[in-house]
Design a protein around this motif. Sequence first.
Motif, PDB file in Angstrom:
ATOM      1  N   GLU A   1     -54.302  20.549  -3.245  1.00  0.00           N
ATOM      2  CA  GLU A   1     -52.887  20.908  -3.366  1.00  0.00           C
ATOM      3  C   GLU A   1     -51.996  19.725  -3.001  1.00  0.00           C
ATOM      4  O   GLU A   1     -51.043  19.401  -3.704  1.00  0.00           O
ATOM      5  CB  GLU A   1     -52.565  22.101  -2.453  1.00  0.00           C
TER       6      GLU A   1
ATOM      7  N   GLN B   1     -47.685  25.483  -9.486  1.00  0.00           N
ATOM      8  CA  GLN B   1     -49.083  25.044  -9.399  1.00  0.00           C
ATOM      9  C   GLN B   1     -49.873  25.426 -10.637  1.00  0.00           C
ATOM     10  O   GLN B   1     -50.594  24.598 -11.214  1.00  0.00           O
ATOM     11  CB  GLN B   1     -49.751  25.670  -8.166  1.00  0.00           C
TER      12      GLN B   1
ATOM     13  N   ASP C   1     -54.681  26.162   3.513  1.00  0.00           N
ATOM     14  CA  ASP C   1     -54.410  25.951   2.098  1.00  0.00           C
ATOM     15  C   ASP C   1     -53.876  27.269   1.584  1.00  0.00           C
ATOM     16  O   ASP C   1     -53.680  28.217   2.326  1.00  0.00           O
ATOM     17  CB  ASP C   1     -55.649  25.432   1.343  1.00  0.00           C
TER      18      ASP C   1
END
Length: 482
Positions: free
Chosen positions: A104, A455, A28
């Motif tokens: 994510e 993000q 990640d």
Amino acid sequence: MKFTLLNSFLIFFLSIHSITAQNVVTVDSAGVAKENNSSFSVDTSVAKDTIKPFKRFKAEGVASVIGEYVIVEFDIDLSYIELKEQGVAIDEISRCQMLGKLMEDKLYAHHAKLDSLLVPDAEINGRIDQQIQYMVSELGSEEKVAEYYRKESISELRQQLFEVNKTLALATEMQQKITEEVEITPEEVREFFYKIPEDERPIFGAEVEVSQIVIEPQVTKKAEQEVIDRLNEIRAEVVEGGASFATRAVLYSKDGSASKGGLIPGIKRNSPYAKEFKDMAFSLLEGEVSEPFETSFGWHILYVDKIRGQEVDVRHIILFPQVSQSTIDEAKSKVETIRQQIVDGNISFEDAAKTYSDEKETRNNGGKLVNPVTGDTKFDLTKMDPTLGAQVYNLKKGEVSKVYTDRDYTGKSVFKILTVVNRYDEHPADYVKDYEKIQELALKEKKIRAIEKWQDKKIKETYVHVNEDYKDCEFSSNWVKQ
């Protein structure tokens, strides 16, 4: 956590590939994984939580919600199983890190749907077929596969695989959209490089530039006509006799699609297939079978299974003409003569490649090979194809290898000679000599920053709920919106 310049590019585009042993590493954005073949290291100590892999949780307990997506504890457990199958050291990966990666993926997929990004179901189903085939080959039967993944049936597993693969495909599409317009200027490359302390600059491994001459045994007109006649026979069985094209593909086709009834789904006009193949696919009506036609891969007949707008699902059967022993012997004798002329100094390797080599892709470039990964002509000796590496590892610059036999994509024997055009020893990154590699690293780093910025923005705009069990995790992104 903030990335270092040297570590960040290693993490870009690495993702979980579901329930199949593929050549990927799972991370990640906390930097979970390690790149085994790289000169660089990734810090895996970023999440200081105490939640360990496989700690017992309620199987279907909700770990988090991202937009319309729900991540349950079983999803995390399943990810550990997948990583273990891929040989990743799962003891170094916490549940916090695993959940971070899953969140994510869901964030990307959620916004991919909002932005109307599409991934054809046929493409997903094709992946699932390959995954199921791999799992059956490993475990023995579909029943054992379903049992291993704690499913009542293979159909139930297929449904979950579809959801997981669809999410990952949408996530990939979203990442590509985020970064598709990111470009890097020469000044940015220069700034990227000189920001790195001299003693921390990357070390590039030993590399070689290689040229080759390929001589193929010639296919006779008789052998070619035999293949055409056989394809016409199969076509008549389908068109006139009502036989199943898919069954005939399983029985007779000579490529990897045979096990799927010759199915190749989701062909677009810009898909990476031979031009003749695409032209034929888009010239037929649904349910129509082509006449035999040739590509650089062999002779085909093609059946249009489904037309979906600008995409076509096809089935094909491919056959290859047989090569006689006499033509094989003739080709070997020819390449040995060429080699001797080069060794005797009567012709240069480059001129011999341009004059005699049967490989169109390299002939006009004097036989010089292009690295398919980097797009340049340099090959890292530790990462190149093992067969190629074994032939050139001990060759000196300008030395010509012995003749050796290789096989092309059709399984046909071809004869090759190789030479090393240049050798580059292992060395610290040099701005001038290694500009292309440094440019690539700088671009990847810039793309990572673009994804981080996206993000941060989208997490604030998206409904995110994280279970109390994970509120103390030190995620790299602001999932708990503190």
